[in-house]
Structures are given as structure tokens and as C-alpha cells.
Design an enzyme around this catalytic site. Structure first.
Site, short mmCIF file in Angstrom:
data_model
loop_
_atom_site.label_atom_id
_atom_site.label_comp_id
_atom_site.label_asym_id
_atom_site.label_seq_id
_atom_site.Cartn_x
_atom_site.Cartn_y
_atom_site.Cartn_z
N LYS A 1 0.85 -1.25 0.13
CA LYS A 1 0.15 0.12 0.13
C LYS A 1 0.77 1.28 -0.06
O LYS A 1 1.59 1.18 1.01
CB LYS A 1 -0.96 -0.11 1.33
CG LYS A 1 -1.80 1.31 1.19
CD LYS A 1 -2.72 1.43 2.56
CE LYS A 1 -1.94 2.29 3.55
NZ LYS A 1 -1.95 3.82 3.08
N LEU B 1 -4.12 -0.40 7.63
CA LEU B 1 -2.85 0.43 7.75
C LEU B 1 -3.55 1.94 7.64
O LEU B 1 -4.16 2.18 6.60
CB LEU B 1 -1.98 0.34 6.46
CG LEU B 1 -0.86 -0.87 6.58
CD1 LEU B 1 -0.14 -1.08 5.45
CD2 LEU B 1 -0.03 -0.56 7.88
N ASP B 2 -2.84 2.74 8.46
CA ASP B 2 -3.49 4.10 8.29
C ASP B 2 -2.91 4.91 7.01
O ASP B 2 -1.99 4.32 6.43
CB ASP B 2 -2.47 4.99 9.37
CG ASP B 2 -2.94 4.52 10.59
OD1 ASP B 2 -4.08 4.28 11.04
OD2 ASP B 2 -2.03 4.60 11.63
N LYS B 3 -3.81 5.94 6.63
CA LYS B 3 -3.58 6.44 5.22
C LYS B 3 -2.11 6.90 5.05
O LYS B 3 -1.24 6.70 3.99
CB LYS B 3 -4.58 7.70 5.30
CG LYS B 3 -4.39 8.59 3.89
CD LYS B 3 -5.38 9.69 3.87
CE LYS B 3 -5.53 10.39 2.70
NZ LYS B 3 -6.19 11.35 2.51
N SER C 1 0.61 5.59 6.50
CA SER C 1 1.53 4.38 6.40
C SER C 1 1.49 3.69 5.07
O SER C 1 0.78 3.95 4.36
CB SER C 1 1.17 3.50 7.51
OG SER C 1 0.77 3.98 8.75
#
Length: 257
Positions: free
Chosen positions: A73, A105-107, A109
Site C-alpha cells: 500500500k 494501515l493508516d493513510k 503508513s
């Protein structure tokens, strides 16, 4: 009558496959176009994993359309299946199957994200407790000290709890590796903030037996058969139900013998 633990009601089997909702499935059963192993299905029928359910003669899910995908990602892509969110992961991938992410997963990250259309494995992975370890490489804004490493490994008070002990290793002046067995909201960022550090880059490089390896940012690949087999082996002890926790003690005894 006791039902086999692996069997599900036919309307649930149809909705779990992503074909339609349970209510719509009930309507299709009433119309007499649903078959179970070649016999016209009725509402009370229960389906085992290897049974064949067809609607108007077509299987609800071909066995080979279960997909397990590893995505690297990029930063800025959001882990959501809500298509109204700009930069959502589903639109980013444009996969022909209806797939969703396992965990998130955070934006800001990046790194390994598991995408699948197998709803069963999602629950099992998220409930796999200590077996479900995730490894991250983290870059922070100032030099790492031995005290930082020690405190990160031993637990940090965030979100009204103290993080579980975990493996932390310094890789270079600003970079460390951390292995988590829990997934609190923005956990690593909050842990670093507590110690006065700011995360500049956060990359997940492994989930359980799945290694990101050399997969380039923004690319994805199907998991190998071996990876899927190993993943399923690791989570098969964690039943797909909340009461799994209650039987953990006896499970543990059995496994240690």
C-alpha cells in the site's frame, strides 16, 4: 437436533459468498431456483464447506475465485471499502473480485496489506491473538536511544491501556524494527509520541508468515498456494467466534504436550 459446527444455513451460505443479502437469498429459495448438491433447496437446509450451491444452475462461488492478495500500500491510500472516500484501496486496486482488507494501515503508513474475498479468514486472523504478529520498519525524527528501545519494548501507556511487551530492535540512527501482536489505533505513532518522537515513515513488512519482500510500492500479487496453506494453518486454532478465548487455556495445554 445438533448441527455440524461447520454447517451454515443456506441463506447465510449464499450471502457469505457475496452473491446477495440473506433476505434476497430467501426469495431465491422460495422461487425454487436454488439447488444444494443438485437438489432443489428449502429454507431449513444447511450447507457444509464442500457442498455445491447453485442458483439457476450457476455455482454461487466458483471454488477458484477465492483470492488472497498481498498489496504494498502506498502512502495516501485509505483502507476502506467505502467507495465515496477518495483514494480508497478498492478503487486503487480495481480488482474484478469484491475484495476487502484484513486489518488496516493508516493513510500515512505504507507496506503490506492483505486483501481477500474470504470473509472467514478475516475473522480468524483478527482473532488469532499472539499468533498474529506484524512487523514494521519505522523511521523517527530524532536519534534513537537505548532508553527509547527499552521503553518501547516494555509497554507504553496509550488509549487507557499499556501496550503489550514486544520485540523492538534499532536498525540505524533513526530507524527501528518492531513486531506487534496487537493492533491498537495508530499504536506505533502514539507510542513514539508518548516518548517525544514523531514517526516520519512507517512501513509494514510482514504479517504472520507473509513477507512483503521486494514487492514494489503500489503493486500487488496473489499469495502462493504455500503462503495460503501456512496462513490457514496458523489461524485454524482460532475459531471464528468470540468464545474461542475461553477454550484457549485447554488448547494451550494440548499443544504443549
Amino acid at each position: 437436533m445438533a448441527h455440524h459446527p461447520d454447517s451454515v444455513r443456506i441463506n447465510k451460505a449464499i450471502s457469505d459468498s457475496g452473491y446477495c443479502s440473506r433476505r434476497q437469498a430467501d426469495t431465491l429459495i422460495e422461487e425454487g431456483i436454488v439447488t444444494l448438491n443438485g437438489i432443489t433447496a428449502t429454507h431449513g437446509d444447511r450447507v457444509m464447506p464442500n457442498d455445491e450451491v447453485k442458483i439457476s444452475g450457476k455455482p454461487i462461488r466458483e471454488n477458484d475465485t477465492t483470492v488472497y492478495i498481498m498489496l504494498n500500500k502506498p502512502v495516501g491510500i485509505t483502507c476502506t471499502t467505502d467507495r465515496r472516500v477518495k483514494g480508497n484501496v478498492v478503487d486503487f486496486m480495481k480488482h474484478e473480485e469484491r475484495i476487502f482488507h484484513v486489518g488496516r494501515l493508516d493513510k500515512p503508513s505504507e507496506g503490506l496489506l492483505l486483501m481477500t474475498n474470504d470473509g472467514d479468514i478475516v475473522n480468524k486472523i483478527l482473532r488469532a491473538g499472539n499468533e498474529h504478529d506484524k512487523e514494521y520498519i519505522v523511521t523517527v525524527d530524532r536519534p534513537i536511544t537505548p532508553d527509547f528501545i527499552e521503553r518501547m519494548s516494555n509497554g507504553i501507556p496509550i488509549l487507557d491501556t499499556i501496550t503489550k511487551k514486544c520485540e523492538v530492535e534499532q536498525l540505524s540512527r533513526f530507524v527501528f524494527r518492531i513486531v506487534l501482536v496487537q493492533g491498537l489505533n495508530r499504536q506505533i505513532r502514539r507510542m513514539c509520541e508518548y516518548l517525544g518522537y514523531e514517526v516520519e515513515r512507517l512501513k509494514r513488512v510482514r504479517i504472520m508468515n507473509l513477507e512483503l519482500g521486494t514487492l514494489p510500492v503500489g503493486k500487488w500479487r496473489d499469495l502462493t498456494k504455500e503462503e495460503v496453506r501456512e496462513l490457514k494453518n496458523r489461524v485454524e486454532d482460532s475459531q471464528n467466534t468470540p468464545q474461542a478465548n475461553r477454550s484457549e487455556k485447554t488448547e494451550g495445554k494440548r499443544r504443549r504436550r
